[in-house]
Write a protein that holds these residues in place. Structure first.
Motif, short mmCIF file in Angstrom:
data_model
loop_
_atom_site.label_atom_id
_atom_site.label_comp_id
_atom_site.label_asym_id
_atom_site.label_seq_id
_atom_site.Cartn_x
_atom_site.Cartn_y
_atom_site.Cartn_z
N ARG A 69 -4.37 -60.86 62.30
CA ARG A 69 -3.52 -59.85 62.50
C ARG A 69 -2.66 -58.92 61.30
O ARG A 69 -2.08 -58.03 61.26
N LEU A 70 -3.24 -59.65 60.06
CA LEU A 70 -2.56 -59.24 58.79
C LEU A 70 -3.68 -58.64 57.87
O LEU A 70 -4.89 -58.95 57.97
N LEU A 71 -3.18 -57.89 56.91
CA LEU A 71 -4.02 -57.18 55.77
C LEU A 71 -3.03 -57.91 54.56
O LEU A 71 -1.88 -57.62 54.49
N LEU A 72 -3.75 -58.39 53.69
CA LEU A 72 -3.12 -58.90 52.29
C LEU A 72 -3.95 -58.13 51.13
O LEU A 72 -4.97 -58.30 50.90
N ARG A 73 -2.86 -57.40 50.48
CA ARG A 73 -3.47 -56.58 49.62
C ARG A 73 -2.43 -56.51 48.52
O ARG A 73 -1.33 -56.93 48.47
N GLN A 74 -2.84 -55.93 47.33
CA GLN A 74 -1.86 -55.81 46.25
C GLN A 74 -0.74 -54.65 46.51
O GLN A 74 -1.17 -54.16 47.07
N PRO A 75 0.29 -55.09 46.03
CA PRO A 75 1.41 -54.30 46.16
C PRO A 75 1.46 -53.06 45.70
O PRO A 75 0.79 -52.64 44.56
N ASP A 76 1.90 -52.04 46.37
CA ASP A 76 1.98 -50.61 45.85
C ASP A 76 3.31 -49.94 46.14
O ASP A 76 4.19 -50.54 46.64
N ASP A 77 3.21 -48.54 45.88
CA ASP A 77 4.64 -47.93 45.98
C ASP A 77 4.96 -47.76 47.49
O ASP A 77 6.21 -47.76 47.77
N ASP A 78 4.15 -48.07 48.49
CA ASP A 78 4.78 -48.14 49.80
C ASP A 78 5.30 -49.19 50.38
O ASP A 78 5.97 -49.19 51.26
N ASP A 79 5.32 -50.41 49.35
CA ASP A 79 6.05 -51.52 49.66
C ASP A 79 7.35 -51.44 49.08
O ASP A 79 8.18 -52.38 49.49
N LEU A 80 7.75 -50.34 48.30
CA LEU A 80 9.03 -50.43 47.73
C LEU A 80 10.25 -50.41 48.38
O LEU A 80 11.30 -51.35 48.36
N ASP A 81 10.23 -49.81 49.42
CA ASP A 81 11.34 -49.73 50.39
C ASP A 81 11.53 -51.00 51.26
O ASP A 81 12.77 -51.43 51.28
N PRO A 82 10.50 -51.26 51.85
CA PRO A 82 10.78 -52.58 52.41
C PRO A 82 10.95 -53.77 51.53
O PRO A 82 11.92 -54.65 52.20
N PHE A 83 10.44 -53.70 50.44
CA PHE A 83 10.87 -54.88 49.36
C PHE A 83 12.31 -54.87 49.19
O PHE A 83 12.85 -55.82 49.07
N THR A 84 12.56 -53.85 48.88
CA THR A 84 13.92 -53.43 48.48
C THR A 84 15.10 -53.87 49.29
O THR A 84 15.94 -54.43 49.25
N ALA A 85 14.74 -53.46 50.66
CA ALA A 85 15.78 -53.72 52.01
C ALA A 85 15.54 -55.42 52.14
O ALA A 85 16.74 -56.00 52.51
N MET A 86 14.54 -55.92 51.85
CA MET A 86 14.31 -57.44 52.01
C MET A 86 15.45 -58.11 51.08
O MET A 86 16.06 -59.13 51.25
N ASN A 87 15.15 -57.71 49.75
CA ASN A 87 15.83 -58.36 48.84
C ASN A 87 17.34 -58.09 48.92
O ASN A 87 18.04 -58.90 48.18
N ALA A 88 17.90 -57.15 49.71
CA ALA A 88 19.29 -57.06 49.65
C ALA A 88 19.94 -57.37 50.94
O ALA A 88 21.00 -57.19 51.20
N ASP A 89 19.05 -58.31 51.68
CA ASP A 89 19.30 -58.94 53.04
C ASP A 89 19.91 -60.28 52.68
O ASP A 89 19.30 -61.04 52.41
N PRO A 90 21.30 -60.55 52.94
CA PRO A 90 21.71 -61.96 52.61
C PRO A 90 21.17 -62.99 53.43
O PRO A 90 21.06 -64.14 52.82
N GLU A 91 20.73 -62.81 54.62
CA GLU A 91 20.05 -63.84 55.42
C GLU A 91 18.51 -63.93 54.82
O GLU A 91 18.31 -65.34 54.66
#
Length: 255
Positions: A69-91
């Motif tokens: 079900r998944l693709l594992l790849r090196q991170p790129d600019d497409d990941d910046l927004d979801p990573f930023t939101a994830m790191n700002a989620d207290p839970e």
């Protein structure tokens, strides 16, 4: 085989100076012939050890990994927004580090992603973005990294993961980490991999149990004093688990 020859040619640089000097004194035809045989032997041995793929990662010739079900790849600019939101989620950050959450900062995330890409070049393993193949959405990341924050267990390589809350409960962490575990043992040549969680993080404990990572001991992270549990799995134990999972189901008994 031909695609892996750069691995063998690169190994030429690791020859003792005396041997390399002798090769350079040969005629061009003889030198290339000897080097060709040497490169072929080194490549063949690397293929048997499963290290060629790791070499390609190490030299940033990216070969993405996939699961059902998944693709594992090196991170790129497409990941910046979801990573930023994830790191700002207290839970999401509840059990990470000291548990604090920083305001969303896309530039800080970009610098972190750039550092993650350098880790692959320096060590041959690191962080991969986890992308849901059906939707193309970035669910989070999975990583093999040195746990420098816990010096007492070094030398060691840790497997870790972090997913956005909307992607919890689908088994993505187990699926992605399971694939990266196989890469770590089969293609990076690791003999032992650890995983570290806050003692109260039962979600991560369930993932570790499914992956075969067994509880080893509890300790405290020196930088912030939070209690953590260390889990571990050896290559030998992982091979046993893999064999058990790959065995065909028994034939039904005849009446």
């Amino acid at each position: 085989m031909l695609v892996a020859l750069p691995y063998g040619l690169t190994a030429f640089t690791l020859l003792p100076d005396a041997v390399a000097g002798w090769l350079l004194r040969l005629t061009p035809a003889a030198g290339f012939a000897v080097l060709g045989v040497y490169a072929a032997v080194v490549t063949w041995r690397a293929l048997r050890r499963g290290t060629v793929r790791a070499w390609f990662w190490h030299h940033h010739l990216v070969i993405p990994m996939t699961t059902d079900r998944l693709l594992l790849r090196q991170p790129d600019d497409d990941d910046l927004d979801p990573f930023t939101a994830m790191n700002a989620d207290p839970e999401v950050m509840r059990y990470i580090g000291d548990g604090s959450v920083l305001p969303p900062d896309r530039e800080r995330t970009a610098a972190w992603v750039a550092r993650a890409r350098r880790d692959w070049q320096e060590s041959g393993h690191g962080l991969l973005s986890v992308v849901v193949r059906e939707t193309g959405l970035t669910a989070g990341w999975v990583a093999l990294a040195v746990p420098a924050f816990l010096p007492e267990i070094l030398p060691a390589v840790e497997i870790g993961w972090r997913l956005g809350r909307e992607h919890w409960g689908h088994g993505y962490a187990t699926e992605a980490a399971g694939r990266l575990l196989r890469f770590g043992f089969a293609e990076c040549g690791l003999d032992r991999i650890v995983s570290i969680r806050h003692v109260d993080n039962q979600r991560s404990r369930r993932v570790m149990d499914k992956l075969g990572l067994r509880f080893a001991f509890e300790t405290v992270v020196p930088s912030h004093g939070r209690p953590v549990a260390v889990h571990e799995i050896t290559k030998a134990a992982h091979e046993i688990i893999k064999v058990v999972h790959e065995e065909p189901p028994p034939h039904p008994r005849l009446p």
